[in-house]
Design an enzyme around this catalytic site. Structure first.
Site, short mmCIF file in Angstrom:
data_model
loop_
_atom_site.label_atom_id
_atom_site.label_comp_id
_atom_site.label_asym_id
_atom_site.label_seq_id
_atom_site.Cartn_x
_atom_site.Cartn_y
_atom_site.Cartn_z
N GLY A 38 -18.99 50.53 -46.06
CA GLY A 38 -20.41 50.55 -46.34
C GLY A 38 -20.99 51.95 -46.42
N ASP A 59 -8.78 55.37 -45.55
CA ASP A 59 -9.10 54.04 -45.04
C ASP A 59 -7.84 53.18 -45.13
OD1 ASP A 59 -10.23 51.45 -44.46
OD2 ASP A 59 -12.18 52.25 -45.07
N LEU A 107 -5.88 57.22 -39.68
CA LEU A 107 -5.67 58.60 -39.28
C LEU A 107 -5.77 58.72 -37.76
CD1 LEU A 107 -7.66 60.70 -41.92
CD2 LEU A 107 -5.28 59.97 -41.97
N ASP A 127 -16.61 52.77 -38.01
CA ASP A 127 -17.50 51.91 -37.24
C ASP A 127 -16.95 51.59 -35.85
OD1 ASP A 127 -15.43 50.24 -37.92
OD2 ASP A 127 -16.66 48.68 -38.85
N CYS A 170 -21.68 68.32 -29.74
CA CYS A 170 -20.67 67.54 -30.45
C CYS A 170 -20.97 66.06 -30.23
CB CYS A 170 -19.26 67.89 -29.97
SG CYS A 170 -18.82 67.21 -28.35
N CYS A 173 -21.21 65.01 -26.69
CA CYS A 173 -22.44 65.41 -25.99
C CYS A 173 -23.51 64.34 -26.16
CB CYS A 173 -22.97 66.73 -26.55
SG CYS A 173 -21.95 68.19 -26.26
N CYS A 189 -20.20 45.68 -37.91
CA CYS A 189 -20.86 44.81 -38.90
C CYS A 189 -20.24 43.41 -38.91
CB CYS A 189 -20.76 45.44 -40.28
SG CYS A 189 -21.60 47.02 -40.43
#
Length: 251
Positions: A38, A59, A107, A127, A170, A173, A189
Site C-alpha cells: 500500500g 518485498d 531482507l 507494516d 531514530c 527514540c 491492515c
C-alpha cells in the site's frame, strides 16, 4: 540530460529549489523501497516518475486479490506474482529510463545491511514493528536517511530519521522497543483494515520527502506528522533524540 529528459522533467526543473542541478542529483541517486504494498506502490511510482535514477524494490510477498483495493502498482493480471516484480513493471511503464531492481526475499541481517549501504535513502513501507526496528538499525549503521510511514484504518503517520544529523532521533527514540512492542505486529491492515486512499496520502508524503532529500530541495521533515483521515486533520509533534536510546546512543 538529453532533450527528452529535459522535457520529461521540465515541470520539476522549473522549480527554483530543484532546477537542473537538483534534477541531475535525482537522476544520479539510488532509493531503496522496502515493501511494495500500500505505501510502497505510490512511493515506487512517484520516485520513478520524478526521475530517481535507480530504485531497488524489496518485498517477499505475492499479490492477492484483497491487496488491489489500495496497492495501486498491481492489477488483476498480477495476482500471484511477487509484489516487487509487479511494482517494477508498473514503475518502468511510467519511466523506462529508471533502473529498477527487485529483491524478492525478506531482507534481514547481512542482506538488509548490504541493500541499505548501497542506497542514498531508505523508505520503510513495511507494516511490522520487527521489520521497522531492523531497518532502523541498518540505517543507523550505514548512516543513511530513513523515511518511515505507517497507515492503518483511517490513521497515518510519517517521520524522517537522518543519522547524518547529530540532533536527529531514530525510530527507536520514537518507539522504544518493548514499549511499542513487537507484539503489536498484529496491528496490520490484514487484521484491522485500512481505507484505500490513506496509503496514497502517506506514501506520497514519503515520496515527497525522498525527492527533497535526494535533490537537495527544501528542508527535510522533522518530528512526527500524524493524519486523522476521518477528520481530515494533520498534527505535528516534535521528537527529540533520546540520549539513552539503545539503538543510536553510540552515534
Amino acid at each position: 540530460m538529453n532533450d527528452e529528459a529535459l522535457l520529461r522533467y521540465s515541470r520539476q526543473i522549473m522549480l527554483e529549489p530543484i532546477e537542473i542541478a537538483g534534477q541531475e542529483r535525482l537522476l544520479a541517486s539510488h532509493a531503496l523501497v522496502i515493501g511494495a504494498g500500500g505505501l510502497g506502490s505510490p512511493v515506487a511510482l512517484y520516485l520513478a516518475a520524478a526521475g530517481v535514477g535507480r530504485l531497488t524494490l524489496a518485498d517477499a510477498d505475492v499479490v492477492e486479490l484483497s491487496n488491489l483495493q489500495r496497492q495501486i502498482a498491481h492489477g488483476m493480471d498480477d495476482l500471484g506474482r511477487n509484489k516487487a516484480a509487479s511494482a517494477r513493471e508498473a514503475a518502468l511503464a511510467l519511466n523506462p529510463d529508471c533502473r529498477v531492481e527487485v529483491l524478492d526475499a525478506h531482507l534481514d541481517g547481512e542482506t538488509l545491511a548490504a541493500a541499505v549501504a548501497e542506497s542514498d535513502v531508505v523508505i520503510d513501507c513495511t507494516d511490522r514493528f520487527s521489520s521497522r526496528y531492523a531497518i532502523n538499525r541498518a540505517s543507523l549503521a550505514a548512516g543513511k536517511p530513513l523515511i518511515s510511514g505507517a497507515a492503518i484504518r483511517f490513521s497515518g503517520q510519517l517521520a524522517v530519521f537522518d543519522p547524518r544529523d547529530a540532533e536527529s532521533p531514530c525510530y527507536a527514540c520514537l518507539y522504544p522497543p518493548g514499549e511499542a512492542g513487537e507484539a503489536d505486529d498484529a496491528l496490520r491492515c490484514a487484521e484491522n483494515g485500512v481505507v484505500a486512499p490513506l496509503v496514497g496520502v502517506i506514501g506520497t508524503f514519503q515520496a515527497l520527502e525522498a525527492v527533497k532529500l535526494l535533490s537537495g530541495a527544501g528542508t527535510p521533515h522533522r518530528g512526527l506528522s500524524t493524519f486523522d483521515g476521518l477528520r481530515g486533520e494533520w498534527r505535528h509533534f516534535k521528537v527529540p533524540r533520546d540520549p539513552a536510546c539503545a539503538a543510536c546512543r553510540s552515534r
